[in-house]
Design a protein around this motif. Structure first.
Motif, PDB file in Angstrom:
ATOM      1  N   LEU A  75      -0.558 -10.468   4.499  1.00  0.00           N
ATOM      2  CA  LEU A  75      -1.187 -10.550   3.018  1.00  0.00           C
ATOM      3  C   LEU A  75      -0.331  -9.548   2.120  1.00  0.00           C
ATOM      4  CD1 LEU A  75      -4.901 -10.119   4.147  1.00  0.00           C
ATOM      5  CD2 LEU A  75      -3.527 -12.235   3.305  1.00  0.00           C
ATOM      6  N   LEU A  76       0.317  -8.422   2.735  1.00  0.00           N
ATOM      7  CA  LEU A  76       0.934  -7.395   1.842  1.00  0.00           C
ATOM      8  C   LEU A  76       2.200  -8.394   1.263  1.00  0.00           C
ATOM      9  CD1 LEU A  76       1.285  -4.824   0.543  1.00  0.00           C
ATOM     10  CD2 LEU A  76       2.300  -4.001   2.538  1.00  0.00           C
ATOM     11  N   ALA A  80       2.791  -9.043  -2.680  1.00  0.00           N
ATOM     12  CA  ALA A  80       4.116  -8.657  -3.105  1.00  0.00           C
ATOM     13  C   ALA A  80       4.713  -9.833  -3.880  1.00  0.00           C
ATOM     14  CB  ALA A  80       5.077  -7.884  -2.214  1.00  0.00           C
ATOM     15  N   TYR A  81       4.662 -10.890  -3.273  1.00  0.00           N
ATOM     16  CA  TYR A  81       5.475 -12.227  -3.813  1.00  0.00           C
ATOM     17  C   TYR A  81       4.549 -12.557  -4.906  1.00  0.00           C
ATOM     18  CZ  TYR A  81       6.528 -17.115  -4.272  1.00  0.00           C
ATOM     19  OH  TYR A  81       6.879 -18.151  -4.712  1.00  0.00           O
ATOM     20  N   GLY A  85       6.178  -7.228  -9.996  1.00  0.00           N
ATOM     21  CA  GLY A  85       6.692  -5.887 -10.346  1.00  0.00           C
ATOM     22  C   GLY A  85       6.281  -4.699  -9.701  1.00  0.00           C
ATOM     23  N   LEU A  86       5.494  -5.165  -8.501  1.00  0.00           N
ATOM     24  CA  LEU A  86       4.890  -4.497  -7.635  1.00  0.00           C
ATOM     25  C   LEU A  86       5.833  -3.167  -6.954  1.00  0.00           C
ATOM     26  CD1 LEU A  86       2.327  -3.601  -5.743  1.00  0.00           C
ATOM     27  CD2 LEU A  86       3.382  -4.960  -4.068  1.00  0.00           C
ATOM     28  N   LEU A  87       7.060  -3.513  -6.557  1.00  0.00           N
ATOM     29  CA  LEU A  87       7.963  -2.483  -5.969  1.00  0.00           C
ATOM     30  C   LEU A  87       8.611  -1.615  -7.291  1.00  0.00           C
ATOM     31  CD1 LEU A  87       9.741  -4.489  -3.176  1.00  0.00           C
ATOM     32  CD2 LEU A  87       8.074  -3.076  -3.096  1.00  0.00           C
ATOM     33  N   ALA A  88       8.714  -2.333  -8.303  1.00  0.00           N
ATOM     34  CA  ALA A  88       9.202  -1.231  -9.312  1.00  0.00           C
ATOM     35  C   ALA A  88       8.261  -0.366  -9.682  1.00  0.00           C
ATOM     36  CB  ALA A  88       9.585  -2.110 -10.557  1.00  0.00           C
ATOM     37  N   ALA A  96      -3.372  -1.568 -10.747  1.00  0.00           N
ATOM     38  CA  ALA A  96      -4.386  -2.347  -9.826  1.00  0.00           C
ATOM     39  C   ALA A  96      -3.469  -3.018  -8.766  1.00  0.00           C
ATOM     40  CB  ALA A  96      -5.248  -3.406 -10.403  1.00  0.00           C
ATOM     41  N   ASP A  97      -2.266  -3.659  -9.191  1.00  0.00           N
ATOM     42  CA  ASP A  97      -1.529  -4.429  -8.111  1.00  0.00           C
ATOM     43  C   ASP A  97      -1.058  -3.527  -7.089  1.00  0.00           C
ATOM     44  OD1 ASP A  97      -0.027  -3.501 -10.022  1.00  0.00           O
ATOM     45  OD2 ASP A  97       1.341  -5.132  -9.822  1.00  0.00           O
TER      46      ASP A  97
END
Length: 186
Positions: A75-76, A80-81, A85-88, A96-97
């Motif tokens: 799920l993680l 992320a997919y 912009g999650l990792l940045a 929220a993301d």
């Protein structure tokens, strides 16, 4: 008004998507977590003699924790997919993301602690207690048990409590995540 989709081969094939996989994975994980945490154990405790119940839990929980970790990792990855912009922005937990990624990470950490540390320690203590019961000829909760049995009882109670709290934390995190996805989407 909601868009009405006509069933066709194309629309059916469209269900084989990351979003569809996410919803199925989340449903599996949440349903399993609620069942194991609030129903399955209680039913087994009432239906089985205590030593058989312990043996069942010893076999069931590693599968539950491993499944929970694997599904949460999947799920993680899908989260992320779906949020490029999650990792940045991983250091911005008020986004929220990012917050939802932390929620899934919390499930992974809590269930990993149960799988790798607390669960094996709890099982070991339970089996030590079973062995001592046979040696003493008394159940763990009978009057006049040895100091060693009292120490094992205290250790088992502490470990069981830690494991239960970690598991409850994972269920609460998954509940929050499900409410978020249900309200705001993937």
């Amino acid at each position: 008004m909601a868009h009405v989709e006509v069933l066709s081969l194309t629309s059916l094939l469209g269900t084989l998507s990351p979003k569809g996989a996410y919803i199925l994975g989340y449903g599996w994980l949440y349903g399993m977590s609620v069942w194991v945490s609030f129903f399955g154990g209680i039913i087994a405790l009432r239906a089985l003699p205590r030593h058989q119940f312990g043996a069942l839990q010893h076999k069931t929980f590693p599968v539950y924790f491993s499944s929970s970790i694997g599904l949460s990792l999947a799920l993680l990855g899908l989260w992320a997919y779906a949020h490029p912009g999650l990792l940045a922005n991983i250091t911005s937990p008020l986004r929220a993301d990012v917050a939802q990624a932390y929620v899934l990470g919390t499930v992974i950490v809590l269930q990993s602690c149960n799988q790798l540390v607390v669960g094996p320690m709890t099982s070991s203590t339970m089996f030590q207690r079973h062995k001592l019961e046979k040696e003493e000829g008394k159940d763990y909760n009978e009057p006049g048990v040895s100091a060693q049995m009292k120490a094992l009882n205290a250790k088992f109670g502490m470990l069981h409590g830690i494991s239960s709290l970690a598991n409850l934390g994972a269920v609460v995190a998954l509940t929050f995540h499900g409410l978020w996805v249900g309200s705001y989407g993937l």
